[in-house]
Design a protein around this motif. Structure first.
Motif, short mmCIF file in Angstrom:
data_model
loop_
_atom_site.label_atom_id
_atom_site.label_comp_id
_atom_site.label_asym_id
_atom_site.label_seq_id
_atom_site.Cartn_x
_atom_site.Cartn_y
_atom_site.Cartn_z
N MET A 1 0.84 -1.19 0.00
CA MET A 1 0.00 0.00 0.00
C MET A 1 0.88 1.24 0.00
SD MET A 1 -2.91 1.17 2.75
CE MET A 1 -1.68 1.46 4.02
N THR A 2 0.58 2.21 -0.86
CA THR A 2 1.36 3.43 -0.96
C THR A 2 0.86 4.43 0.07
OG1 THR A 2 1.71 3.08 -3.30
CG2 THR A 2 2.05 5.30 -2.47
N LEU A 3 1.80 4.99 0.83
CA LEU A 3 1.43 6.02 1.80
C LEU A 3 1.07 7.31 1.08
CD1 LEU A 3 4.12 5.57 4.59
CD2 LEU A 3 1.74 4.86 4.65
N PRO A 4 0.08 8.07 1.58
CA PRO A 4 -0.26 9.34 0.95
C PRO A 4 0.88 10.33 1.07
CG PRO A 4 -1.43 9.06 3.04
CD PRO A 4 -0.79 7.75 2.74
N ALA A 5 0.93 11.27 0.11
CA ALA A 5 2.01 12.25 0.10
C ALA A 5 2.01 13.09 1.38
CB ALA A 5 1.87 13.15 -1.13
N SER A 6 0.83 13.29 1.98
CA SER A 6 0.76 14.10 3.20
C SER A 6 1.54 13.48 4.34
CB SER A 6 -0.70 14.28 3.62
OG SER A 6 -1.31 13.01 3.86
N LEU A 54 13.11 7.23 4.44
CA LEU A 54 12.97 7.84 3.12
C LEU A 54 13.46 6.88 2.02
CD1 LEU A 54 14.08 11.53 3.77
CD2 LEU A 54 11.77 10.71 3.23
N LEU A 55 14.54 6.14 2.29
CA LEU A 55 15.02 5.18 1.30
C LEU A 55 13.99 4.07 1.09
CD1 LEU A 55 17.15 3.98 -0.58
CD2 LEU A 55 18.22 2.91 1.43
N PHE A 56 13.43 3.57 2.18
CA PHE A 56 12.41 2.52 2.06
C PHE A 56 11.22 3.01 1.25
CE2 PHE A 56 8.40 0.85 3.76
CZ PHE A 56 8.53 -0.49 3.42
N LEU A 57 10.75 4.22 1.55
CA LEU A 57 9.59 4.75 0.85
C LEU A 57 9.90 5.08 -0.60
CD1 LEU A 57 8.17 7.12 3.63
CD2 LEU A 57 7.35 4.84 2.99
N ASP A 61 7.79 3.39 -3.36
CA ASP A 61 6.76 4.24 -3.96
C ASP A 61 7.26 5.14 -5.09
OD1 ASP A 61 5.10 3.14 -2.04
OD2 ASP A 61 5.40 4.79 -0.64
N GLY A 62 8.59 5.27 -5.23
CA GLY A 62 9.11 6.12 -6.29
C GLY A 62 9.47 7.52 -5.80
N THR A 63 9.69 8.41 -6.74
CA THR A 63 10.19 9.75 -6.47
C THR A 63 9.10 10.64 -5.88
OG1 THR A 63 11.72 9.52 -8.32
CG2 THR A 63 11.32 11.76 -7.52
N THR A 64 9.48 11.42 -4.86
CA THR A 64 8.55 12.35 -4.21
C THR A 64 9.21 13.71 -4.11
OG1 THR A 64 7.66 10.53 -2.87
CG2 THR A 64 7.13 12.77 -2.17
N ALA A 65 8.45 14.77 -4.34
CA ALA A 65 8.97 16.14 -4.26
C ALA A 65 8.18 16.94 -3.23
CB ALA A 65 8.89 16.82 -5.61
N LEU A 66 8.87 17.84 -2.56
CA LEU A 66 8.25 18.75 -1.60
C LEU A 66 8.50 20.18 -2.06
CD1 LEU A 66 6.98 19.53 1.17
CD2 LEU A 66 9.30 19.43 2.11
N GLN A 67 7.44 20.96 -2.19
CA GLN A 67 7.58 22.38 -2.53
C GLN A 67 7.59 23.16 -1.21
OE1 GLN A 67 8.19 22.61 -5.60
NE2 GLN A 67 7.33 20.66 -6.28
N VAL A 68 8.75 23.64 -0.81
CA VAL A 68 8.92 24.29 0.48
C VAL A 68 8.09 25.58 0.53
CG1 VAL A 68 10.58 25.36 2.05
CG2 VAL A 68 11.21 23.31 0.75
N LEU A 79 12.54 20.25 -2.84
CA LEU A 79 13.35 19.16 -2.32
C LEU A 79 12.81 17.86 -2.89
CD1 LEU A 79 13.64 20.19 1.46
CD2 LEU A 79 15.22 20.71 -0.40
N VAL A 80 13.71 17.02 -3.40
CA VAL A 80 13.29 15.81 -4.10
C VAL A 80 13.99 14.60 -3.50
CG1 VAL A 80 13.11 14.66 -6.33
CG2 VAL A 80 13.04 17.16 -6.22
N VAL A 81 13.21 13.57 -3.23
CA VAL A 81 13.75 12.29 -2.77
C VAL A 81 13.46 11.24 -3.82
CG1 VAL A 81 13.56 10.44 -1.09
CG2 VAL A 81 13.58 12.80 -0.32
N ASP A 82 14.51 10.68 -4.41
CA ASP A 82 14.37 9.50 -5.26
C ASP A 82 15.32 8.44 -4.73
OD1 ASP A 82 16.82 10.47 -6.02
OD2 ASP A 82 16.34 10.69 -8.15
N ARG A 83 15.44 7.34 -5.43
CA ARG A 83 16.27 6.24 -4.91
C ARG A 83 17.73 6.65 -4.77
NH1 ARG A 83 12.42 3.72 -8.30
NH2 ARG A 83 11.15 2.16 -7.17
N LEU A 84 18.25 7.43 -5.71
CA LEU A 84 19.64 7.85 -5.63
C LEU A 84 19.89 8.77 -4.44
CD1 LEU A 84 22.53 8.15 -6.71
CD2 LEU A 84 21.68 9.98 -8.20
N SER A 85 19.10 9.82 -4.32
CA SER A 85 19.32 10.76 -3.22
C SER A 85 19.08 10.11 -1.86
CB SER A 85 18.42 11.99 -3.38
OG SER A 85 17.05 11.62 -3.38
#
Length: 549
Positions: A1-6, A54-57, A61-68, A79-85
């Protein structure tokens, strides 16, 4: 199950915010060193925990971005979290935590004259924030800010103790870094003039409409800036003269981590902004020369810190090798090798700190019989040394085989030359670490050319004994637990890269897929604000042809 972005997105800024808040708190508590130490270690444990989540998620679930601040991209800070970062965050957090525990243990046992705790810990936390910010940055200017935070913090750490040698090395380091920053600023100006944005995702779209010559000029400017920070030949001459003068914990974190931030920037800009392969041959030649020149420099050294500094430069070449191939296998091998090298190189410098403390020197001309004097210390050196040399089944062997296989699959003339250079460099690395082993650990101390002389060390020598015999040293006692435990911990984590190589390479493979498919990153950042097709990015296009795979 994918966690919501919130639920996911509030975690993204924490690797930057936690060390910044802890740095402010430790600065206020400058007269309470015990409280400073507790806050610092708790903060870094929290950063490690958050980064692991963050690595697990990101892997699930793939790449997630936060607009500060709620500003829509590309206007605000992204700010962007993907598998590499996320992988870089986890490995960096583990290393930063281990090194600070080592530094605290050293300070408690031997005193804080080498790294005054009231200055050291807040600056170290600021360095942590800069590293995490660089990995999470979703725009070029925020990446620049991360580098500048690193520059300021690293200058303070490099000159701790204010000895003439450290100040001289610090000034040299800052001058080189300032030049790199000026080149980076020139690149920022060129990018903004060409595209009207500094947001990575929007730049990726708009650079496709920029003339080829202009694109190549911008990429060349950024490569020079990042190449200096990553110590890529011929921009690496500053490193061996700067790092070895610092206290052991500082040298360890610098050597293991800081150059990899530059490598990360090269990977990110190459795959996201300039995926057409126009500079691949330049990168390949630079990677080859970095490997070969660096290892030949290591062969010529008799001081272990300088020797390891040259091997650090040499093995940056393997990472550039993987990037230059512009294939999934090459990128995957480069990502895995970055993680491996951060851990192993840091471990070796921590072991050298223990050698200096126990023997009073890290010069091969003065060392001998360490295996007999401290068998456990010998094992602590031997395991990461063999790992660095690429002996199977260690992670160094796995990473090198992955890169060499990627080069063989590419099958171009230059790729085969890189494969040959990688093999030669690996063999010479093994020769270098074997030479350290035989001279420092295996031979009798009496056979060392200067075996009756030890360096002036406040924990190892009598007062005013800068030129006394080795036997007149004060017994340094057992290795402090506070220094030993983090070193052993990093050795174990390095071995875990071998034991869990399958899952970790799986993550690096998926990270490589993300890097080659730019729409993953662009969609996560921009969402529906801009239509990728309008800007010529087709999810079915080949990444080497101006679009993405």
């Amino acid at each position: 199950m994918t966690l919501p972005a919130s639920i996911v997105t509030p975690l993204i800024p924490l690797p930057v915010l936690i060390p910044l808040l802890a740095a402010a708190l430790t600065l206020v508590l400058g007269r309470r060193p015990r409280a400073q130490r507790i806050i610092t270690i708790v903060a870094l444990v929290a950063v490690t925990a958050v980064s692991s989540v963050l690595l697990f998620l990101a892997d699930r679930d793939g790449t997630t971005a936060l607009q500060v601040g709620g500003w829509e991209a590309p206007l605000g800070i992204t700010l962007v979290v993907d598998r590499l970062s996320a992988l870089m965050l986890v490995v960096s957090a583990v290393v930063l935590l281990a090194v600070i525990v080592y530094a605290v243990g050293q300070g408690i046992r031997d005193g804080d004259s080498e790294q005054p705790v009231s200055i050291f810990l807040p600056t170290y936390l600021a360095l942590t924030a800069g590293v995490c910010n660089a990995f999470l940055a979703g725009d070029l200017f925020n990446l620049y800010v991360g580098f500048e935070v690193l520059l300021v913090a690293s200058f303070v750490l490099l000159t701790l103790g204010a000895s003439a040698e450290r100040v001289r090395a610090g000034v040299s380091y800052v001058m080189v870094s300032v030049v790199s920053s000026m080149i980076f600023l020139a690149g920022l100006a060129a990018v903004y003039a060409a595209t009207g944005t500094l947001n990575f995702a929007q730049m990726a779209l708009r650079l496709d409409d920029v003339p080829q010559g202009t694109r190549m000029a911008i990429f060349a400017i950024l490569l020079v800036a990042f190449g200096i920070k990553a110590a890529v030949f011929p921009l690496s001459a500053w490193l061996p003269d700067s790092y070895p003068t610092a206290p052991a914990p500082v040298t360890a974190v610098f050597a293991g981590l800081l150059t990899k931030v530059g490598v990360y920037a090269i990977i990110r800009t190459h795959t996201l902004l300039f995926p057409d392969g126009s500079m691949d041959n330049v990168l390949a030649i630079a990677g080859l020369l970095t490997m070969v020149v660096g290892i030949f420099g290591a062969i010529a050294q008799s001081e272990i810190k300088r020797l390891l500094s040259f091997t650090l430069v040499s093995h940056i070449g393997y990472m550039i090798f993987g990037v230059a191939l512009s294939t999934k296998a090459g990128l995957s091998g480069a990502v895995y090798y970055v993680a491996h090298h951060i851990l192993v190189q840091t471990t070796l410098f921590l072991v050298v700190g223990l050698i200096e403390r126990q023997a009073g020197s890290s010069s091969l001309r003065r060392l001998g019989s360490l295996a007999a004097a401290s068998p456990f210390l010998a094992v602590l050196f031997l395991v990461p040394a063999l790992n660095l040399g690429g002996i199977p089944p260690f992670s160094g062997f796995i990473g090198k085989v992955a890169l060499l296989q990627a080069g063989a699959d590419k099958a171009s003339v230059l790729a085969w030359v890189l494969v040959a250079g990688g093999v030669v460099t690996s063999l010479l690395t093994l020769y270098v670490v074997a030479r350290v082993w035989t001279k420092a650990f295996w031979r009798a101390r009496a056979d060392a050319p200067e075996g009756d002389i030890s360096d002036d060390s406040p924990t190892a020598l009598l007062d005013n004994a800068s030129d006394v015999s080795y036997d007149s040293r004060v017994d340094p006692g057992r290795m402090p637990v506070g220094m030993l435990v983090p070193t052993v911990g990093l050795v174990v984590v390095g071995l875990a890269l071998t034991v869990f190589a399958g899952p970790i390479i799986g993550i690096s493979d998926r990270a490589a897929d993300d890097l080659r498919d730019r729409t993953v990153y662009i969609t996560a950042v921009l969402g529906g604000t801009e239509d990728p097709v309008t800007y010529g990015v087709d999810a079915g296009a080949d990444a080497t042809g101006g679009g993405v795979r």
